[in-house]
Design a protein around this motif. Structure first.
Motif, PDB file in Angstrom:
ATOM      1  N   LEU A 164       0.819  -1.208   0.000  1.00 51.83           N
ATOM      2  CA  LEU A 164       0.000   0.000   0.000  1.00 51.83           C
ATOM      3  C   LEU A 164       0.853   1.259   0.000  1.00 51.83           C
ATOM      4  CD1 LEU A 164      -2.811  -0.965   2.538  1.00 51.83           C
ATOM      5  CD2 LEU A 164      -2.877  -1.056   0.035  1.00 51.83           C
ATOM      6  N   LEU A 165       2.112   1.132   0.411  1.00 48.87           N
ATOM      7  CA  LEU A 165       3.003   2.285   0.463  1.00 48.87           C
ATOM      8  C   LEU A 165       3.592   2.620  -0.897  1.00 48.87           C
ATOM      9  CD1 LEU A 165       4.946   1.307   3.715  1.00 48.87           C
ATOM     10  CD2 LEU A 165       2.874   2.693   3.515  1.00 48.87           C
ATOM     11  N   HIS A 166       3.489   1.704  -1.853  1.00 52.43           N
ATOM     12  CA  HIS A 166       4.127   1.891  -3.157  1.00 52.43           C
ATOM     13  C   HIS A 166       3.143   1.706  -4.305  1.00 52.43           C
ATOM     14  CE1 HIS A 166       7.932   1.924  -1.026  1.00 52.43           C
ATOM     15  NE2 HIS A 166       7.580   0.812  -0.422  1.00 52.43           N
ATOM     16  N   GLU A 167       1.904   1.972  -4.063  1.00 55.25           N
ATOM     17  CA  GLU A 167       0.864   1.780  -5.074  1.00 55.25           C
ATOM     18  C   GLU A 167       1.100   2.683  -6.283  1.00 55.25           C
ATOM     19  OE1 GLU A 167      -4.017   1.742  -5.358  1.00 55.25           O
ATOM     20  OE2 GLU A 167      -3.026   2.669  -3.660  1.00 55.25           O
ATOM     21  N   ASP A 168       1.014   2.098  -7.485  1.00 55.02           N
ATOM     22  CA  ASP A 168       1.099   2.854  -8.742  1.00 55.02           C
ATOM     23  C   ASP A 168       2.338   3.743  -8.821  1.00 55.02           C
ATOM     24  OD1 ASP A 168      -1.327   1.760  -9.595  1.00 55.02           O
ATOM     25  OD2 ASP A 168      -2.480   3.341  -8.611  1.00 55.02           O
ATOM     26  N   GLY A 169       3.460   3.261  -8.298  1.00 58.44           N
ATOM     27  CA  GLY A 169       4.694   4.019  -8.401  1.00 58.44           C
ATOM     28  C   GLY A 169       4.885   5.071  -7.333  1.00 58.44           C
ATOM     29  N   ALA A 170       4.115   5.034  -6.264  1.00 57.27           N
ATOM     30  CA  ALA A 170       4.279   5.999  -5.177  1.00 57.27           C
ATOM     31  C   ALA A 170       5.649   5.847  -4.529  1.00 57.27           C
ATOM     32  CB  ALA A 170       3.182   5.805  -4.133  1.00 57.27           C
ATOM     33  N   ASP A 171       6.225   6.965  -4.091  1.00 54.37           N
ATOM     34  CA  ASP A 171       7.519   6.912  -3.411  1.00 54.37           C
ATOM     35  C   ASP A 171       7.426   7.369  -1.957  1.00 54.37           C
ATOM     36  OD1 ASP A 171       7.222   9.654  -3.715  1.00 54.37           O
ATOM     37  OD2 ASP A 171       8.852   9.862  -5.164  1.00 54.37           O
ATOM     38  N   ARG A 172       6.215   7.656  -1.485  1.00 52.94           N
ATOM     39  CA  ARG A 172       5.997   7.950  -0.078  1.00 52.94           C
ATOM     40  C   ARG A 172       4.519   7.750   0.221  1.00 52.94           C
ATOM     41  NH1 ARG A 172       7.227  14.311   0.703  1.00 52.94           N
ATOM     42  NH2 ARG A 172       9.261  13.322   0.933  1.00 52.94           N
ATOM     43  N   ALA A 173       4.174   7.798   1.503  1.00 50.19           N
ATOM     44  CA  ALA A 173       2.790   7.591   1.902  1.00 50.19           C
ATOM     45  C   ALA A 173       2.516   8.370   3.174  1.00 50.19           C
ATOM     46  CB  ALA A 173       2.494   6.105   2.106  1.00 50.19           C
ATOM     47  N   ALA A 174       1.248   8.605   3.423  1.00 51.09           N
ATOM     48  CA  ALA A 174       0.820   9.304   4.633  1.00 51.09           C
ATOM     49  C   ALA A 174      -0.371   8.571   5.221  1.00 51.09           C
ATOM     50  CB  ALA A 174       0.445  10.755   4.310  1.00 51.09           C
ATOM     51  N   VAL A 175      -0.612   8.821   6.498  1.00 52.67           N
ATOM     52  CA  VAL A 175      -1.792   8.281   7.153  1.00 52.67           C
ATOM     53  C   VAL A 175      -2.625   9.448   7.658  1.00 52.67           C
ATOM     54  CG1 VAL A 175      -0.630   8.020   9.391  1.00 52.67           C
ATOM     55  CG2 VAL A 175      -2.659   6.663   8.879  1.00 52.67           C
ATOM     56  N   LEU A 176      -3.950   9.345   7.484  1.00 48.47           N
ATOM     57  CA  LEU A 176      -4.889  10.350   7.950  1.00 48.47           C
ATOM     58  C   LEU A 176      -5.869   9.709   8.917  1.00 48.47           C
ATOM     59  CD1 LEU A 176      -5.864  12.005   4.520  1.00 48.47           C
ATOM     60  CD2 LEU A 176      -4.010  12.691   6.067  1.00 48.47           C
ATOM     61  N   VAL A 177      -6.139  10.391  10.018  1.00 49.53           N
ATOM     62  CA  VAL A 177      -7.231  10.014  10.910  1.00 49.53           C
ATOM     63  C   VAL A 177      -8.312  11.067  10.718  1.00 49.53           C
ATOM     64  CG1 VAL A 177      -7.943   9.576  13.276  1.00 49.53           C
ATOM     65  CG2 VAL A 177      -5.628   8.968  12.543  1.00 49.53           C
ATOM     66  N   GLN A 178      -9.491  10.623  10.280  1.00 49.48           N
ATOM     67  CA  GLN A 178     -10.514  11.557   9.819  1.00 49.48           C
ATOM     68  C   GLN A 178     -11.887  11.137  10.297  1.00 49.48           C
ATOM     69  OE1 GLN A 178     -10.326  12.077   5.562  1.00 49.48           O
ATOM     70  NE2 GLN A 178     -11.386  14.039   5.628  1.00 49.48           N
ATOM     71  N   GLN A 179     -12.752  12.099  10.521  1.00 51.59           N
ATOM     72  CA  GLN A 179     -14.136  11.810  10.860  1.00 51.59           C
ATOM     73  C   GLN A 179     -14.887  11.429   9.589  1.00 51.59           C
ATOM     74  OE1 GLN A 179     -16.176  14.780  13.200  1.00 51.59           O
ATOM     75  NE2 GLN A 179     -14.352  15.276  14.381  1.00 51.59           N
ATOM     76  N   GLY A 180     -15.205  10.164   9.453  1.00 47.99           N
ATOM     77  CA  GLY A 180     -15.944   9.702   8.291  1.00 47.99           C
ATOM     78  C   GLY A 180     -15.151   9.843   7.007  1.00 47.99           C
ATOM     79  N   SER A 181     -15.878   9.848   5.872  1.00 48.59           N
ATOM     80  CA  SER A 181     -15.222   9.883   4.571  1.00 48.59           C
ATOM     81  C   SER A 181     -14.830  11.286   4.143  1.00 48.59           C
ATOM     82  CB  SER A 181     -16.147   9.272   3.510  1.00 48.59           C
ATOM     83  OG  SER A 181     -17.370  10.001   3.435  1.00 48.59           O
ATOM     84  N   ALA A 182     -15.475  12.310   4.713  1.00 46.94           N
ATOM     85  CA  ALA A 182     -15.173  13.685   4.307  1.00 46.94           C
ATOM     86  C   ALA A 182     -15.384  14.655   5.461  1.00 46.94           C
ATOM     87  CB  ALA A 182     -16.035  14.090   3.112  1.00 46.94           C
ATOM     88  N   GLY A 183     -15.073  14.198   6.665  1.00 41.59           N
ATOM     89  CA  GLY A 183     -15.179  15.066   7.830  1.00 41.59           C
ATOM     90  C   GLY A 183     -13.856  15.716   8.148  1.00 41.59           C
ATOM     91  N   PRO A 184     -13.766  16.418   9.264  1.00 47.51           N
ATOM     92  CA  PRO A 184     -12.505  17.023   9.677  1.00 47.51           C
ATOM     93  C   PRO A 184     -11.393  15.991   9.821  1.00 47.51           C
ATOM     94  CG  PRO A 184     -14.324  17.881  10.978  1.00 47.51           C
ATOM     95  CD  PRO A 184     -14.881  16.746  10.175  1.00 47.51           C
ATOM     96  N   ILE A 185     -10.203  16.376   9.425  1.00 47.88           N
ATOM     97  CA  ILE A 185      -9.026  15.552   9.649  1.00 47.88           C
ATOM     98  C   ILE A 185      -8.523  15.837  11.063  1.00 47.88           C
ATOM     99  CG2 ILE A 185      -6.630  15.135   8.948  1.00 47.88           C
ATOM    100  CD1 ILE A 185      -7.491  15.878   6.083  1.00 47.88           C
ATOM    101  N   LEU A 186      -8.443  14.791  11.866  1.00 44.48           N
ATOM    102  CA  LEU A 186      -8.048  14.929  13.268  1.00 44.48           C
ATOM    103  C   LEU A 186      -6.542  14.902  13.444  1.00 44.48           C
ATOM    104  CD1 LEU A 186     -10.726  12.519  14.743  1.00 44.48           C
ATOM    105  CD2 LEU A 186     -10.850  15.023  14.577  1.00 44.48           C
ATOM    106  N   ALA A 187      -5.851  14.126  12.606  1.00 44.82           N
ATOM    107  CA  ALA A 187      -4.398  14.004  12.713  1.00 44.82           C
ATOM    108  C   ALA A 187      -3.862  13.416  11.418  1.00 44.82           C
ATOM    109  CB  ALA A 187      -4.004  13.132  13.903  1.00 44.82           C
ATOM    110  N   ALA A 188      -2.591  13.651  11.164  1.00 43.35           N
ATOM    111  CA  ALA A 188      -1.943  13.153   9.954  1.00 43.35           C
ATOM    112  C   ALA A 188      -0.469  12.919  10.232  1.00 43.35           C
ATOM    113  CB  ALA A 188      -2.121  14.146   8.809  1.00 43.35           C
ATOM    114  N   ARG A 189       0.120  12.056   9.410  1.00 38.43           N
ATOM    115  CA  ARG A 189       1.543  11.737   9.609  1.00 38.43           C
ATOM    116  C   ARG A 189       2.103  11.117   8.338  1.00 38.43           C
ATOM    117  NH1 ARG A 189       4.752   9.895  14.198  1.00 38.43           N
ATOM    118  NH2 ARG A 189       6.867   9.736  13.352  1.00 38.43           N
ATOM    119  N   MET A 190       3.280  11.545   7.921  1.00 37.09           N
ATOM    120  CA  MET A 190       3.981  10.863   6.847  1.00 37.09           C
ATOM    121  C   MET A 190       4.508   9.536   7.370  1.00 37.09           C
ATOM    122  SD  MET A 190       4.187  12.148   3.769  1.00 37.09           S
ATOM    123  CE  MET A 190       3.983  13.692   2.867  1.00 37.09           C
ATOM    124  N   LEU A 191       4.517   8.527   6.517  1.00 39.81           N
ATOM    125  CA  LEU A 191       4.993   7.206   6.915  1.00 39.81           C
ATOM    126  C   LEU A 191       6.412   6.973   6.406  1.00 39.81           C
ATOM    127  CD1 LEU A 191       1.801   5.079   6.190  1.00 39.81           C
ATOM    128  CD2 LEU A 191       2.571   6.023   8.362  1.00 39.81           C
TER     129      LEU A 191
END
Length: 250
Positions: free
Chosen positions: A223-250
């Protein structure tokens, strides 16, 4: 209706943003950051298009903001300019749907337009208005939470630990990114120009619902290298389009 906002609209939104002060919509859900700057970065999402002549200044601003360790900057190219002479080579329907969902929720700066920056999935503004964007990032820093820690595993996967106040519908999403993409645009409003895009979203997957105040979530290596990705992040979010509570690069 799709619109591009002019400079007058940008000034109006900037004034509204500066008048808001702290972010009450998030304050009751997040922990106060600990002394010493341990709070995670503020997540910002730029909705942009290769076919939009107003977007390159916002693309350049996002590139500058992405160098700040207190900011997690994502580029989300949208699809609704594709019928105006040039098909965006990076656009994803998922980005368009997310922007529409944000717009349907309402609030300051809500709408389906480019360029638009959303700060913490909560408030939007014209994406090239650097003063408004930086002001809102600074305010959002006071309401970051929960805490996210990341551990690398021998097989290339990651283990994410989340501590904070969980709520109904919260979810954890991994976002696969390309750190930098230069595109020569052949036709349309930006025809003949080359534009560089930063942290372009290539794919995203919901990992888990976050329903307990302490959670451990695994992120598979692929999941970290999908379609040629060279980095990834994680989001903690309220629902599918709510406020983002926290984020972090992996």
């Amino acid at each position: 209706m799709i619109t591009r906002w002019n400079l007058a609209s940008a000034g109006l939104i900037a004034g509204l943003v500066c008048a808001l002060g702290a972010i009450p919509a998030l304050a009751d859900r997040v922990a106060n950051p600990q002394p010493g700057g341990s709070a995670g970065p503020v997540a910002i999402e730029l909705f942009t298009s290769q076919g939009c002549s107003s977007c390159p200044p916002a693309d350049a601003l996002l590139e500058r903001l992405a160098t700040n360790p207190n900011v997690l900057a994502l580029t989300r190219p949208v699809t609704y300019w594709d019928n105006l002479g040039w098909k965006d080579t990076l656009a994803r329907e998922g980005n368009t749907n997310l922007q529409r969902a944000y717009a349907a929720r309402g609030g300051v700066g809500a709408g389906v337009y480019t360029p638009q920056i959303m700060v913490q999935g909560t408030y939007g503004m014209v994406g090239s208005d650097e003063h408004a964007v930086r002001s809102y990032i600074a305010q959002a820093r006071a309401h970051i939470g929960p805490a996210i820690s990341v551990a690398s595993q021998p097989d290339g996967s990651r283990t994410i630990t989340i501590d904070g106040k969980a709520g109904p519908g919260d979810r954890v999403t991994v976002v696969a990114l390309r750190s930098s993409v230069a595109v020569h645009i052949g036709r349309g409003e930006n025809g003949g120009n080359q534009v560089r895009y930063t942290n372009v979203v290539l794919g995203e997957h919901v990992l888990a619902n976050w329903s307990t105040n302490h959670a451990v979530v695994a992120v598979a290596a692929h999941l970290l290298h999908e379609d040629g990705a060279d980095r990834a992040a994680v989001l903690v979010q309220q629902g599918s389009a709510g406020p983002i509570l926290a984020a972090r690069m992996l």
